[in-house]
Design a protein around this motif. Structure first.
Motif, PDB file in Angstrom:
ATOM      1  N   TYR A  72      78.975  69.583 -29.295  1.00 42.27           N
ATOM      2  CA  TYR A  72      80.384  69.256 -29.493  1.00 42.27           C
ATOM      3  C   TYR A  72      80.884  69.909 -30.772  1.00 42.27           C
ATOM      4  O   TYR A  72      80.121  70.450 -31.571  1.00 42.27           O
ATOM      5  CB  TYR A  72      80.594  67.739 -29.564  1.00 42.27           C
ATOM      6  CG  TYR A  72      79.953  67.053 -30.761  1.00 42.27           C
ATOM      7  CD1 TYR A  72      80.651  66.881 -31.955  1.00 42.27           C
ATOM      8  CD2 TYR A  72      78.644  66.573 -30.695  1.00 42.27           C
ATOM      9  CE1 TYR A  72      80.071  66.254 -33.047  1.00 42.27           C
ATOM     10  CE2 TYR A  72      78.054  65.943 -31.778  1.00 42.27           C
ATOM     11  CZ  TYR A  72      78.767  65.784 -32.956  1.00 42.27           C
ATOM     12  OH  TYR A  72      78.185  65.169 -34.040  1.00 42.27           O
ATOM     13  N   VAL A  73      82.192  69.856 -30.948  1.00 43.39           N
ATOM     14  CA  VAL A  73      82.824  70.283 -32.184  1.00 43.39           C
ATOM     15  C   VAL A  73      83.923  69.272 -32.470  1.00 43.39           C
ATOM     16  O   VAL A  73      84.336  68.525 -31.571  1.00 43.39           O
ATOM     17  CB  VAL A  73      83.370  71.726 -32.042  1.00 43.39           C
ATOM     18  CG1 VAL A  73      84.593  71.763 -31.134  1.00 43.39           C
ATOM     19  CG2 VAL A  73      83.678  72.351 -33.392  1.00 43.39           C
ATOM     20  N   VAL A  74      84.374  69.199 -33.713  1.00 43.72           N
ATOM     21  CA  VAL A  74      85.385  68.213 -34.095  1.00 43.72           C
ATOM     22  C   VAL A  74      86.697  68.923 -34.414  1.00 43.72           C
ATOM     23  O   VAL A  74      86.709  69.938 -35.122  1.00 43.72           O
ATOM     24  CB  VAL A  74      84.908  67.386 -35.306  1.00 43.72           C
ATOM     25  CG1 VAL A  74      86.034  66.524 -35.863  1.00 43.72           C
ATOM     26  CG2 VAL A  74      83.721  66.514 -34.906  1.00 43.72           C
ATOM     27  N   ASN A 110      90.437  57.529 -33.647  1.00 38.15           N
ATOM     28  CA  ASN A 110      89.774  56.314 -34.135  1.00 38.15           C
ATOM     29  C   ASN A 110      88.415  56.045 -33.496  1.00 38.15           C
ATOM     30  O   ASN A 110      87.838  54.980 -33.697  1.00 38.15           O
ATOM     31  CB  ASN A 110      90.684  55.098 -33.943  1.00 38.15           C
ATOM     32  CG  ASN A 110      91.009  54.846 -32.470  1.00 38.15           C
ATOM     33  OD1 ASN A 110      90.436  55.479 -31.590  1.00 38.15           O
ATOM     34  ND2 ASN A 110      91.940  53.939 -32.216  1.00 38.15           N
ATOM     35  N   GLN A 111      87.886  57.008 -32.730  1.00 38.13           N
ATOM     36  CA  GLN A 111      86.578  56.782 -32.106  1.00 38.13           C
ATOM     37  C   GLN A 111      85.493  56.550 -33.150  1.00 38.13           C
ATOM     38  O   GLN A 111      84.691  55.629 -33.043  1.00 38.13           O
ATOM     39  CB  GLN A 111      86.199  57.975 -31.223  1.00 38.13           C
ATOM     40  CG  GLN A 111      86.756  57.923 -29.818  1.00 38.13           C
ATOM     41  CD  GLN A 111      86.158  59.023 -28.959  1.00 38.13           C
ATOM     42  OE1 GLN A 111      86.219  60.202 -29.298  1.00 38.13           O
ATOM     43  NE2 GLN A 111      85.566  58.646 -27.852  1.00 38.13           N
ATOM     44  N   PHE A 112      85.475  57.410 -34.176  1.00 43.68           N
ATOM     45  CA  PHE A 112      84.445  57.262 -35.200  1.00 43.68           C
ATOM     46  C   PHE A 112      84.688  56.030 -36.059  1.00 43.68           C
ATOM     47  O   PHE A 112      83.733  55.437 -36.578  1.00 43.68           O
ATOM     48  CB  PHE A 112      84.374  58.508 -36.086  1.00 43.68           C
ATOM     49  CG  PHE A 112      83.392  58.370 -37.224  1.00 43.68           C
ATOM     50  CD1 PHE A 112      82.031  58.294 -36.982  1.00 43.68           C
ATOM     51  CD2 PHE A 112      83.838  58.289 -38.538  1.00 43.68           C
ATOM     52  CE1 PHE A 112      81.126  58.144 -38.025  1.00 43.68           C
ATOM     53  CE2 PHE A 112      82.945  58.142 -39.583  1.00 43.68           C
ATOM     54  CZ  PHE A 112      81.585  58.073 -39.328  1.00 43.68           C
ATOM     55  N   THR A 113      85.932  55.628 -36.220  1.00 37.41           N
ATOM     56  CA  THR A 113      86.252  54.455 -37.040  1.00 37.41           C
ATOM     57  C   THR A 113      85.472  53.236 -36.566  1.00 37.41           C
ATOM     58  O   THR A 113      84.927  52.467 -37.369  1.00 37.41           O
ATOM     59  CB  THR A 113      87.763  54.159 -36.988  1.00 37.41           C
ATOM     60  OG1 THR A 113      88.481  55.333 -37.386  1.00 37.41           O
ATOM     61  CG2 THR A 113      88.126  53.012 -37.912  1.00 37.41           C
ATOM     62  N   PHE A 127      78.756  61.844 -34.080  1.00 41.67           N
ATOM     63  CA  PHE A 127      80.062  62.205 -34.635  1.00 41.67           C
ATOM     64  C   PHE A 127      80.017  63.131 -35.850  1.00 41.67           C
ATOM     65  O   PHE A 127      81.004  63.806 -36.134  1.00 41.67           O
ATOM     66  CB  PHE A 127      80.830  60.934 -35.029  1.00 41.67           C
ATOM     67  CG  PHE A 127      81.253  60.090 -33.866  1.00 41.67           C
ATOM     68  CD1 PHE A 127      82.401  60.395 -33.150  1.00 41.67           C
ATOM     69  CD2 PHE A 127      80.502  58.994 -33.476  1.00 41.67           C
ATOM     70  CE1 PHE A 127      82.801  59.617 -32.072  1.00 41.67           C
ATOM     71  CE2 PHE A 127      80.887  58.209 -32.401  1.00 41.67           C
ATOM     72  CZ  PHE A 127      82.045  58.521 -31.689  1.00 41.67           C
ATOM     73  N   LEU A 128      78.909  63.162 -36.591  1.00 51.99           N
ATOM     74  CA  LEU A 128      78.915  63.859 -37.879  1.00 51.99           C
ATOM     75  C   LEU A 128      78.097  65.150 -37.886  1.00 51.99           C
ATOM     76  O   LEU A 128      77.802  65.688 -38.951  1.00 51.99           O
ATOM     77  CB  LEU A 128      78.406  62.917 -38.979  1.00 51.99           C
ATOM     78  CG  LEU A 128      79.193  61.611 -39.151  1.00 51.99           C
ATOM     79  CD1 LEU A 128      78.634  60.800 -40.311  1.00 51.99           C
ATOM     80  CD2 LEU A 128      80.683  61.880 -39.344  1.00 51.99           C
ATOM     81  N   GLY A 129      77.749  65.654 -36.720  1.00 51.28           N
ATOM     82  CA  GLY A 129      76.988  66.901 -36.668  1.00 51.28           C
ATOM     83  C   GLY A 129      77.782  68.119 -37.087  1.00 51.28           C
ATOM     84  O   GLY A 129      77.210  69.189 -37.295  1.00 51.28           O
ATOM     85  N   CYS A 130      79.111  67.971 -37.212  1.00 54.35           N
ATOM     86  CA  CYS A 130      79.964  69.107 -37.575  1.00 54.35           C
ATOM     87  C   CYS A 130      80.721  68.876 -38.874  1.00 54.35           C
ATOM     88  O   CYS A 130      81.708  69.569 -39.145  1.00 54.35           O
ATOM     89  CB  CYS A 130      80.967  69.392 -36.456  1.00 54.35           C
ATOM     90  SG  CYS A 130      80.224  69.783 -34.868  1.00 54.35           S
ATOM     91  N   VAL A 131      80.301  67.892 -39.690  1.00 55.87           N
ATOM     92  CA  VAL A 131      80.993  67.698 -40.966  1.00 55.87           C
ATOM     93  C   VAL A 131      80.752  68.910 -41.854  1.00 55.87           C
ATOM     94  O   VAL A 131      79.765  69.635 -41.683  1.00 55.87           O
ATOM     95  CB  VAL A 131      80.529  66.409 -41.693  1.00 55.87           C
ATOM     96  CG1 VAL A 131      80.869  65.178 -40.900  1.00 55.87           C
ATOM     97  CG2 VAL A 131      79.053  66.474 -42.045  1.00 55.87           C
ATOM     98  N   PRO A 132      81.647  69.181 -42.804  1.00 48.81           N
ATOM     99  CA  PRO A 132      81.428  70.310 -43.710  1.00 48.81           C
ATOM    100  C   PRO A 132      80.042  70.266 -44.347  1.00 48.81           C
ATOM    101  O   PRO A 132      79.640  69.267 -44.932  1.00 48.81           O
ATOM    102  CB  PRO A 132      82.539  70.124 -44.750  1.00 48.81           C
ATOM    103  CG  PRO A 132      83.640  69.461 -43.977  1.00 48.81           C
ATOM    104  CD  PRO A 132      82.942  68.518 -43.048  1.00 48.81           C
ATOM    105  N   GLY A 133      79.318  71.360 -44.201  1.00 48.68           N
ATOM    106  CA  GLY A 133      77.920  71.434 -44.606  1.00 48.68           C
ATOM    107  C   GLY A 133      77.002  71.584 -43.409  1.00 48.68           C
ATOM    108  O   GLY A 133      75.897  72.094 -43.524  1.00 48.68           O
ATOM    109  N   MET A 134      77.444  71.123 -42.229  1.00 47.84           N
ATOM    110  CA  MET A 134      76.740  71.281 -40.958  1.00 47.84           C
ATOM    111  C   MET A 134      75.299  70.758 -40.995  1.00 47.84           C
ATOM    112  O   MET A 134      74.332  71.511 -41.015  1.00 47.84           O
ATOM    113  CB  MET A 134      76.737  72.752 -40.543  1.00 47.84           C
ATOM    114  CG  MET A 134      76.275  73.011 -39.116  1.00 47.84           C
ATOM    115  SD  MET A 134      77.410  72.411 -37.867  1.00 47.84           S
ATOM    116  CE  MET A 134      78.513  73.807 -37.721  1.00 47.84           C
TER     117      MET A 134
END
Length: 430
Positions: A72-74, A110-113, A127-134
């Motif tokens: 996935y991507v965000v 709000n899914q991650f919320t 949900f966090l596999g694409c946060v900055p820093g990867m």
């Protein structure tokens, strides 16, 4: 020849530059009209996908093309999907480029919320596999290769790049919160924060061991750090995860902390903008922003023959267009003046030995490159320690004949990975 099976750090005269002072982080003034995010995996226009042009998306929304895939991507913005196209990256990497037309009003998803209310490894992976820093969160929870130590790097592996050094000094509290959460959700007891030796004393107490990284390049290379932290060699050809090590950047950890604390997925990336004159600016940009937009916002022009590089001067990759988007693992963009671009030649090796002397793992580079030039990749791996290379680029840097050794090495590793994947697939079908 006796095959070298581990890393041995040799000293070099190339060093990382210390901070004179912590730079200010400049916010990019405007979100561009369109952003483009790269969804991992091969995509063909004829594929049946869940996401379509015209679909509305929200900031922080998880976008998956295929219902059966975990990839996935965000979305970093609120807007409308303008197009989805196949995209080819370096060395056969395949993506779907999802272009989003940005709306005037931002609406958070709000899914991650809901998931953030109870921090867990599953929520982070989902949900966090694409946060900055990867972050590569897939290494956690593997029963075949349990993780014994998590190393968080506050050092940047390439020269002139200051992104993670900036984060560890300016966002120490966020990193601390991220460390606490990662210890809780991964169950890893030993966490080590690797810091450039010049800033170790300036960082307050952290909920982790602190390890000082030598200023000698490439001491901040992830594999070099892991080898030094473990105090024992990691055999060539083994991944860090296979050795029980997980590696994350300081920016990744800070963003995981921010995400669970705020209930929203971070969508801005800190990058080091390296200008033609060698000066640097730390900027914060929306993921998916075209590189050309950043250059225009900060007054850096591209002339005929100038080179635009994704990354730093030693290991970065030149890109063909300034429309290339900033992604979650982009730590720097560099503009190189046409007069400063090093030429590449097809001159033969003169056996000066400079590449061997400077190689931090003491690979017999002058012999290795002969096999690589001939396309004999398996022999290069078996006889001349291809997999001992840590991809630092020093061999190309000192080569008198200007042979693109680093590029040959990257190509060889890619071709061998393709061969191994094909053999594994063939074995499964037997």
């Amino acid at each position: 020849m006796l095959k070298q099976s581990f890393i041995r750090l040799a000293s070099t005269d190339v060093e990382y530059r210390p901070f004179a002072e912590v730079p200010a982080l400049l916010e990019t003034p405007n979100v561009p009209g369109n952003v483009t995010v790269l969804h991992p995996g091969e995509y063909n226009r004829s594929d049946a996908i869940d996401l379509k042009p015209g679909d509305a998306v929200k900031t922080g929304q998880k976008l998956a093309l295929f219902p059966e895939s975990v990839a996935y991507v965000v979305s970093p913005v609120t807007g409308t999907v303008a197009g989805i196209e196949p995209f080819a990256g370096d060395f056969g990497r395949r993506y779907a480029a999802v272009t989003i037309e940005v709306s005037d009003e931002e609406e958070p998803d709000n899914q991650f919320t809901e998931a953030a209310a109870s921090p867990s490894l599953e929520a982070a992976k989902n949900f966090l596999g694409c946060v900055p820093g990867m972050p590569d969160l897939s290494v956690f929870g593997d029963p075949d290769h349990p993780i014994d130590v998590l190393i968080v790097s506050g050092a940047d592996s390439d020269l002139m790049v200051d992104t993670n050094k900036y984060v560890i000094t300016a966002e120490t509290a966020e990193v601390e919160h991220g460390l606490h959460l990662l210890r809780e959700i991964t169950g890893v007891d030993r966490i080590v924060v690797a810091l450039p030796s010049d800033i170790v004393q300036g960082i307050g107490s952290l909920e982790a061991e602190v390890f000082g990284v030598s200023p000698a390049y490439p001491s901040a290379n992830p594999r070099m750090i892991a080898n030094a932290v473990l105090g024992e060699p990691i055999p060539a050809g083994r991944t860090l995860a296979e050795a029980g090590v997980a590696m994350m950047s300081a920016e990744t950890v800070a963003n995981i902390g921010k995400a669970f604390e705020s209930g929203s997925i971070p969508t801005k990336k800190a990058i080091t903008l390296i200008r033609k004159d060698g000066s640097k600016t730390m900027v914060s940009v929306k993921l998916g922003t075209p590189m050309g937009r950043i250059l225009r916002d900060y007054g850096e022009s591209l002339g005929e023959g100038d080179r635009l590089i994704l990354g730093g001067p030693m290991t970065g990759s030149a890109v063909f267009s300034d429309t290339y988007p900033i992604q979650a693992d982009t730590d720097a963009i560099m503009v190189q003046d046409s007069q400063a671009v090093s030429f590449v030649s097809d001159y033969p090796c003169i056996n000066c030995g400079e590449c061997i002397r400077i190689c931090p793992t003491k690979v017999q580079v002058s012999m290795l490159v002969r096999f690589l030039e001939a396309g004999q990749y398996e022999d290069a791996a078996d006889l001349y320690d291809l997999y001992s290379c840590v991809d630092c680029g020093l061999c190309s840097f000192v080569c008198v004949s200007k042979i693109p050794i680093f590029q040959y090495i990257r190509l060889a590793k890619y071709e061998l990975s393709r061969l191994q994947a094909a053999e594994a697939e063939e074995a499964e079908n037997v």
